[in-house]
Design an enzyme around this catalytic site. Structure first.
Site, PDB file in Angstrom:
ATOM      1  N   GLU A  96       0.647  -1.695   0.456  1.00  0.00           N
ATOM      2  CA  GLU A  96       0.323   0.195   0.281  1.00  0.00           C
ATOM      3  C   GLU A  96       0.415   1.368  -0.162  1.00  0.00           C
ATOM      4  O   GLU A  96       0.568   1.689  -0.774  1.00  0.00           O
ATOM      5  CB  GLU A  96      -0.721  -0.303   0.842  1.00  0.00           C
ATOM      6  CG  GLU A  96      -2.325  -0.813   0.839  1.00  0.00           C
ATOM      7  CD  GLU A  96      -1.763  -2.538   1.470  1.00  0.00           C
ATOM      8  OE1 GLU A  96      -2.637  -3.275   1.597  1.00  0.00           O
ATOM      9  OE2 GLU A  96      -0.639  -2.523   2.364  1.00  0.00           O
ATOM     10  N   MET A 154      24.549   8.247   3.435  1.00  0.00           N
ATOM     11  CA  MET A 154      24.598   9.961   4.166  1.00  0.00           C
ATOM     12  C   MET A 154      24.771   9.766   5.435  1.00  0.00           C
ATOM     13  O   MET A 154      25.506  10.352   6.200  1.00  0.00           O
ATOM     14  CB  MET A 154      23.212  10.241   3.262  1.00  0.00           C
ATOM     15  CG  MET A 154      23.026  11.351   4.071  1.00  0.00           C
ATOM     16  SD  MET A 154      21.431  12.292   3.317  1.00  0.00           S
ATOM     17  CE  MET A 154      21.933  12.587   1.889  1.00  0.00           C
ATOM     18  N   LYS A 159     -18.366   0.446   5.111  1.00  0.00           N
ATOM     19  CA  LYS A 159     -19.125  -0.242   4.237  1.00  0.00           C
ATOM     20  C   LYS A 159     -20.325  -0.518   3.335  1.00  0.00           C
ATOM     21  O   LYS A 159     -20.008  -0.188   2.512  1.00  0.00           O
ATOM     22  CB  LYS A 159     -19.038  -1.718   5.001  1.00  0.00           C
ATOM     23  CG  LYS A 159     -20.097  -2.926   4.638  1.00  0.00           C
ATOM     24  CD  LYS A 159     -20.084  -4.643   5.491  1.00  0.00           C
ATOM     25  CE  LYS A 159     -20.277  -5.222   4.421  1.00  0.00           C
ATOM     26  NZ  LYS A 159     -21.148  -6.364   5.150  1.00  0.00           N
ATOM     27  N   PHE A 218     -12.125  -6.003  13.340  1.00  0.00           N
ATOM     28  CA  PHE A 218     -11.267  -6.720  11.938  1.00  0.00           C
ATOM     29  C   PHE A 218     -11.130  -5.855  11.381  1.00  0.00           C
ATOM     30  O   PHE A 218     -11.682  -5.595  10.652  1.00  0.00           O
ATOM     31  CB  PHE A 218     -11.475  -8.319  11.793  1.00  0.00           C
ATOM     32  CG  PHE A 218     -10.798  -8.772  10.830  1.00  0.00           C
ATOM     33  CD1 PHE A 218      -9.282  -9.168  11.209  1.00  0.00           C
ATOM     34  CD2 PHE A 218     -10.430  -8.524   9.385  1.00  0.00           C
ATOM     35  CE1 PHE A 218      -8.226  -9.904  10.994  1.00  0.00           C
ATOM     36  CE2 PHE A 218      -9.474  -9.326   8.281  1.00  0.00           C
ATOM     37  CZ  PHE A 218      -9.000  -9.627   8.675  1.00  0.00           C
ATOM     38  N   GLN A 219      -9.899  -5.881  11.448  1.00  0.00           N
ATOM     39  CA  GLN A 219      -9.212  -4.223  10.444  1.00  0.00           C
ATOM     40  C   GLN A 219      -9.482  -3.144  10.243  1.00  0.00           C
ATOM     41  O   GLN A 219     -10.299  -2.324   9.463  1.00  0.00           O
ATOM     42  CB  GLN A 219      -9.075  -5.365   9.288  1.00  0.00           C
ATOM     43  CG  GLN A 219      -8.630  -6.262   8.676  1.00  0.00           C
ATOM     44  CD  GLN A 219      -8.113  -6.174   7.355  1.00  0.00           C
ATOM     45  OE1 GLN A 219      -8.897  -5.995   6.568  1.00  0.00           O
ATOM     46  NE2 GLN A 219      -6.696  -7.167   6.405  1.00  0.00           N
TER      47      GLN A 219
END
Length: 557
Positions: free
Chosen positions: A49, A472, A161, A111-112
């Site tokens: 993602e 760096m 949803k 959930f999630q």
């Protein structure tokens, strides 16, 4: 029509051709709608993602149009945060959306589930949770307006949803509202700026990414051609004015050119346009135009006076303000007539930028890589970078001529940006070559996105500066604590990037000698497939920051 289809139809109305996403249970209604509209929108399945956000960002920066990323709820949405923050800091327009659990489950640790409205709050211009499918068109229209209006930036939209699955009870309007930037009032200030220019002996223009965001490169070129005022820039302004333009002095600040910092030290007037005076640009307030009047032209009023207090401030879009400033300058016949100032800067620039970087030595010097890259990168091609020393070297050694042909993570310095942003840039500009200049540390953070190049048959040439260190950070540790106290910066010789590329079905090349670099680049440019070129560099070659206080003797070094 359900909300998922309304979302996709709204994207189509706004001219969206590509989205970058990763599906999951919390967003499947939108992906089902995308299936029905494949003729209009192609979703690119990224492999993470964060990669989706960076790809949308790269698309935006290459095209000037908002990039769009779509992911599922919970961890999927949370993984967008780094990409949104990167776009936010660099003023890149983006629409980021993610699924959310059902309304009845919000706040119950479902959930999630993730409270993305709070999490995203400080990474975007606005974040909003839609409450009904009837709100889709209104919210998305507002999001597209906000993401490009004023100072651009990402907008996050949370999709419970029911918003995606329930039916609309209202029609989607046919027309999309359009807004355009405006500049009103403040004309007296433009006359005052023209008077300052006329009275200045050593004027200087400092440009930031706002020039590119507003499409003001043409107006900028006309302004500096007319006034003969030298120009320094921030990292985000690279490509806003051709690097080979006679008055272009390069980047100022921490890793800036000596010539640019010399000019900033000695100027008596700084006209800053589309620039926020970040701590990378103003590394020392005492050395930053200590005797200069400051003019700040900036679209975001919050940036006025935040880091540097200006003598004159003009709030407005850079393109519109410059157009009117040109008229004011013409009327006042204001221009830089100090040929001694121009001549000295030209002399110093020729010394600095005339450096021989052919370095035919082993192990390979990073300068030699850029010597050969210059032969293969065309003016219209796009250069994208990861983050690290290779990034600073690229902005210094690779000349760019056209706007939006240099893409990098400036404000956040997000490692892993290069490869996914290159994917977005290539989809925005399939007519040009895209070169991803990356380090072995930065590249490993998102190298799984090589799968996207193979699956979508896209061509990006990744040039990996392999010195086996987080270069760096290593050099900072060496400078501050001593070279015997390197801590957690040695990456080691693994992996073999060429073999990884081949495992994805792409071209893998290696250069261990200077004489091999050009051959690798030649093969990569000639091939229709993506390529990864691993270049084995000197392990501890530094590219040190530039002192903010520069004298003429520094140019002999």
């Amino acid at each position: 029509m359900d909300g998922g289809h309304a979302i996709v139809k709204t994207l189509i109305k706004h001219g969206v051709t590509h989205t970058f996403g990763y599906p999951g249970g919390g967003i499947v209604p939108v992906f089902d709608a995308l299936f029905d509209h494949k003729a209009y929108i192609q979703n690119i399945l990224m492999r993470h993602e964060q990669g989706a956000a960076h790809a949308a960002d790269g698309f935006s920066r290459a095209s000037g149009r908002p990039g769009v990323c779509i992911v599922t709820s919970g961890p999927g949405a949370a993984n967008l945060v780094t990409g949104m923050l990167t776009a936010w800091m660099d003023s890149s327009p983006m629409i980021a959306m993610a699924g959310q659990v059902s309304f009845k489950l919000i706040g119950h640790e479902a959930f999630q589930e993730a409270d993305m409205v709070d999490i995203a709050l400080h990474t975007c211009k606005r974040d909003v949770q839609i409450n009904s499918p009837n709100e889709v068109f209104k919210v998305f229209n507002e999001a597209f307006r906000l993401t490009t209006e004023g100072r651009p930036g990402p907008v996050y939209i949370d999709l419970p949803k029911e918003v995606m699955t329930d039916k609309l009870t209202e029609e989607i309007p046919e027309k999309v509202p359009v807004s355009a930037p405006a500049f009103e009032g403040q004309r007296d200030k433009l006359s005052d700026i023209a008077k300052l220019i006329k009275g200045s002996e050593r004027p200087l223009v400092l440009i930031g990414g706002g020039i590119i965001a507003s499409g003001a490169s043409g107006e900028l070129a006309r302004f500096v051609d007319m006034t003969r005022i030298p120009v320094v820039r921030s990292l985000m302004a690279k490509s806003a004015l051709p690097d080979k333009h006679p008055v272009s002095l390069g980047m100022t600040g921490l890793y800036g050119s000596k010539t640019a910092n010399y000019a900033v030290n000695r100027t008596d007037l700084i006209i800053a346009i589309g620039c926020r005076f970040s701590n990378r640009t103003v590394t020392s307030r005492e050395a930053f135009g200590p005797k200069a009047k400051i003019v700040h032209i900036e679209v975001d009023p919050k940036e006025i006076g935040q880091n540097i207090k200006p003598d004159i401030a003009v709030v407005g879009d850079a393109k519109l303000v410059l157009a009117e400033l040109i008229a004011a300058v013409e009327e006042a016949e204001a221009k830089n007539d100090n040929m001694e100032w121009l001549g000295k800067l030209k002399e110093l620039k020729e010394v600095e930028f005339g450096e021989d970087i052919s370095a035919d030595i082993e192990p390979i010097s990073h300068k030699r890589v850029f010597h050969d890259l210059r032969r293969f990168i065309k003016d219209e091609d796009i250069v994208v970078t990861g983050v690290g020393n290779h990034q600073m070297l690229a902005q210094h050694y690779l000349d760019r001529k056209y706007p939006r042909t240099f893409i990098t993570s400036g404000g956040e310095g997000t490692m892993g940006f290069g490869l996914p942003a290159s994917i977005g840039a290539k989809l925005a500009r399939p007519d040009v070559e895209v070169f991803n200049i990356d380090g072995d540390g930065s590249f490993q953070m998102t190298l799984q996105e090589l799968a996207v190049l193979a699956y979508e048959n896209l061509k990006v040439i990744s040039v990996i500066f392999k010195n086996e260190y987080l270069g760096m950070v290593r050099q900072w540790q060496g400078q501050v604590y001593g070279t015997d106290r390197y801590s957690s910066v040695h990456l080691g010789p693994m992996p073999d990037f060429a073999k990884i590329a081949e495992a994805y079905g792409l071209n893998g090349f290696k250069a261990t000698k200077p004489s091999e670099i050009a051959s690798c680049l030649e093969q990569a440019v000639a091939s229709p497939k993506s390529s990864v070129i691993e270049i084995a560099l000197q392990k501890e070659e530094d590219y040190l920051p530039t002192s903010p206080k520069i004298s003429e003797k520094d140019f002999a070094k």
